[in-house]
Design an enzyme around this catalytic site. Structure first.
Site: not given
Length: 830
Positions: A43, A89, A133
């Site tokens: 990570r 993931h 968006y």
């Protein structure tokens, strides 16, 4: 009544279960280590080879799989996030989108890896629009990170459900770890690598390829320092060198500014660039709050005029404000100046080990990886070329025997391949390739075209074999490819690096001025500008210089610059160091601040003497210490270079003794020591050898019973010895009247002490161009010109220098300051 079950349900579900006894501590250690390594590797930390964390690597590869390259249309970010989550993931969508957004922010990435379309946040801290968006695709330079990935250049691992493979590392044809930097917090460790200029980093890589023995200095001829996307100015190079040499360092980054004149002789500060990772909106709010709280003075208005043409923060100053001082306070108290702590921690040895890496180490690891990429790519290309050449050999045979090949195919039913293999000596692959061709293509085979392709492949195969056998050729290819990327994507440096003597020049925050430093017996200290004390004629009564508490008296006063170091010597022989401006400023009548709020003095420890000078690192300077009982000691100033906050020992005192005075010398001065009862001794400084910090010292003057030392000074030729008594009398005596005597003797007469004059308070060696400051036990302070005090012989009573308002008051301390130009001609009383 219910019937009892004949079996235990848990035993039936887990028929092979059994309890394993483990010690708690080893089991917790093992589990925690596994967890920590999972966070470190999976990570939080980047790989030294491609400079990416797993989430960034998966984002780029998933977009590459979907053909979201720079020459394709944008696609919704929601699609990208969903593909990354579904394939590679298995974590939260917010973490993936946040990572994708950062890759598309021009104020976060020096070279953006994702081309974003829509609202991806701003330097003001505005959040990006939701992923439904916005749209995204790979940036052009990101293609260089994925180039050749299909040529078996990297290793692959199964994804979380083993339904597909994901790359362990990307080929990354440019040094992304340095170019775009990285930051992350793992378990027990963190990384913070700044971005750099692509052209500079590749230049350093080529330098190492050309000269394997290149030093850090050689590399820094190419890599000047970090290059932040928000530009700014890096102050100094010491932190950069430390980071490149050791992997750890700290750089100070300032905003770019300019002064503008406006209105009626007013000035405003224009900020056009900010330090890296500074939120503009929070910065402006913080500045405004400090102005409102009066922690920032001299500012009348702050406004943000940033537009599409660039950043512009306008800070309007008051008419009487000093622009440079206001700017320096802004640098000190706001994020217009910030520190970037460099910690170049990355995963090495195939993601198995986190290490702190120097600049050279990062470059070496990257170059070794790229050489491996070129070798593996060449092996892949060689294999493909050999396979194609093998096919062409079969097709050329078919071309030479086209009629017979057609006949064999036409007359064969189930064994055409075997017949072709047997007749022409072909193998299975070649025969199958002939059979797979359409008849039209078979008839139209162009032997010349096939022959040319075959010859080209033969040349490529020879070249690939040469590359695989020549390490220098591999390096030459790597150098050429790196240079091509530098030429294509390289740009000029954005962040300027300024050479400064001190990376954090705190003294710029304060205008240099002479101040009176006053210390009381109860430990209250203050700093007051000398300008608050107007000079008076000899014999004046003085002004109120300090307000003391009951039973508190002033014990020491002197003048020094706000930029001077103040050394505080305590009655226990310890010394502390502070800059003059760190002493809080107070009005002339204020009692000041308790010194325990400034120094970490121990309980019962009292500051007895203070000394001021510019630096503590000059090996040619000495401290000459004198105690109440007449002991003297000489100490090199260099011994006090590294003073801790809790002080260090400068002198070991005999029981009942205490420090009286400390002088700054150059090693060849004459020392004058004066006593309470009017004696004095003058001897060469060299009579006292330099000693260690903990030494006791030697005898400077032999004292009669009841007498004690009140001061010491440097007996400089051509000057006079100014002596002041408790009852306000004083005189000046030429230094030449004090003959040199042996150290440790009773000395000679310095002052005719009588009941009228009172005993000696202190002495100073003066040249007559100074002003004298006297402080009484009641806290009254007077300033008068030294030249107004009469010159007289050693054995005289002197003249009245100060009169007292209160009966029983007496002088307890004296100090010198520079002559005030506009001195009052007549006595002034308060």
């Amino acid at each position: 009544m219910s019937k009892k079950p004949q079996y235990d349900p848990e035993e039936l579900r887990y028929p092979d279960q059994h309890i394993v006894e483990r010690s708690l501590v080893p089991e917790m250690e093992k589990s925690y280590i596994e967890y920590a390594m999972s966070v470190i590797v999976g990570r939080a930390l980047p790989d030294v080879r491609d400079g990416l964390k797993p989430v960034h690597r998966r984002i780029l590869y998933a977009m590459y799989e979907d053909n979201l390259t720079s020459d394709r249309p944008f696609k919704k970010s929601a699609t990208c996030v969903g593909d990354v989550l579904g394939r590679y993931h298995p974590h939260g969508d917010a973490s993936v989108y946040d990572a994708l957004v950062r890759l598309a922010q021009d104020f976060s990435m020096r070279y953006m890896l994702v081309d974003g379309h829509g609202n991806f946040g701003s330097v003001d801290g505005d959040p990006p629009a939701a992923y439904r968006y916005t749209e995204a695709r790979l940036a052009k330079i990101a293609g260089e990170m994925l180039r050749d990935i299909e040529k078996d250049t990297v290793d692959w691992d199964p994804n979380f459900d083993e339904s597909r493979k994901e790359p362990r590392v990307l080929p990354c044809r440019f040094p992304n770890l340095l170019v775009n930097g990285s930051s992350g917090i793992a378990v027990g460790m963190a990384t913070n690598i700044p971005p750099h200029n692509l052209r500079e980093v590749i230049g350093a890589c080529i330098c190492v390829l050309d000269n394997p023995d290149a030093t850090l200095a050689d590399l820094m001829e190419h890599v000047q320092g970090p290059d932040f996307p928000t530009k700014g100015i890096i102050m100094g190079r010491a932190g950069i060198r430390a980071a490149y040499a050791t992997g750890r360092g700290r750089v100070v980054v300032r905003a770019r500014h300019e002064f503008e004149e406006f209105g009626n002789n007013r000035t405003r500060i224009i900020i056009t660039e900010l330090p890296y990772q500074v939120n503009k909106r929070m910065l402006i709010k913080n500045m405004a709050d400090q102005v409102e709280d009066k922690r920032l003075e001299g500012i009348s208005n702050i406004q943000d005029e940033t537009d599409r043409n660039g950043m512009r923060i306008v800070i309007e100053l008051k008419r009487d404000a000093n622009p440079q001082v206001v700017l320096n306070r802004l640098f000190a108290q706001t994020q217009l100046q910030s520190s970037f702590a460099i910690n170049m921690l990355a995963l090495v040895q195939n993601q198995s080990q986190p290490k702190i890496l120097s600049l050279r180490h990062i470059i070496d690891e990257y170059l070794a990886f790229q050489e491996e990429i070129i070798v593996r790519r060449t092996r892949y290309d060689l294999k493909k070329a050999q396979e194609r050449a093998h096919l062409l050999e079969g097709l050329l045979i078919a071309q030479d025997n086209i009629d017979e090949v057609i006949r064999i195919i036409r007359t064969s039913y189930d064994n055409a391949k075997e017949n072709l293999m047997q007749r022409f000596g072909l193998d299975d692959v070649q025969a199958q390739a002939i059979l797979d061709m359409r008849l039209k293509a078979l008839q139209g085979l162009d032997r010349e075209k096939l022959q040319n392709e075959y010859q080209e492949l033969e040349e490529k195969i020879a070249y690939y074999l040469r590359v695989l056998g020549d390490e220098n050729l591999v390096k030459a290819i790597l150098k050429e490819e790196l240079q091509a990327i530098s030429d294509k994507y390289g740009d000029d440096r954005k962040t300027e690096i300024q050479d400064v003597e001190d990376e954090i020049d705190i003294e710029d925050l304060i205008e240099e001025e002479e101040c009176v430093f006053t210390l009381t017996a109860n430990g209250y200290i203050k700093r007051t500008p000398v300008s608050e004390y107007a000079a008076q004629s000899k014999g004046g009564m003085g002004k109120k210089g300090i307000t003391t508490r009951d039973e508190d008296t002033v014990v020491d006063v002197f003048t020094a610059s706000t930029h001077d170091y103040i050394l505080f010597f305590t009655d226990t022989g310890k010394v502390y160091k502070k800059k003059g401006y760190l002493i809080p400023e107070s009005g002339k009548a204020a009692k000041g601040t308790n010194i325990v709020n400034i120094l970490q003095v121990e309980t019962g420890e009292r500051v007895q003497a203070m000394l001021h000078f510019r630096e503590t690192g000059d090996d040619q300077l000495y401290l000459f210490m004198t105690t109440r009982n007449g002991t003297v000691k000489r100490l090199e100033v260099s011994a006090l270079k590294n003073l801790r906050n809790n002080g260090i020992r400068a002198l070991t005192l005999d029981e009942g003794d205490r420090l009286i005075d400390v002088l700054e010398t150059h090693g060849s001065e004459r020392i004058l020591i004066a006593t309470h009862d009017g004696q004095a001794v003058c001897f060469d400084e060299t009579d006292v050898r330099a000693m260690g910090r903990t030494a006791v010292g030697v005898r400077g003057i032999r004292l009669r019973e009841g007498d004690y030392v009140v001061g010491a000074a440097l007996a400089q030729p051509g000057k006079t010895v100014l002596s002041i008594t408790e009852r306000g009398f004083g005189k000046r005596t030429p230094v030449e009247e004090y003959r040199i005597t042996a150290r440790g003797g009773l000395g000679i007469r310095n002052y005719m002490v009588t009941e009228k004059t009172g005993p000696i308070v202190g002495i100073k060696v003066v040249d007559g161009a100074e002003d004298l400051l006297l402080v009484t036990e009641a806290g009254i302070l007077i300033r008068t010109a030294v030249e107004n005090i009469r010159v007289a012989g050693r054995a005289t009573q002197g003249v009245i220098v100060m009169r007292f308002k209160e009966e029983g008051d007496h002088v307890i301390s004296m100090a010198l300051t520079d002559r005030e130009q506009d001195a009052e001609k007549e006595p002034s009383h308060e």
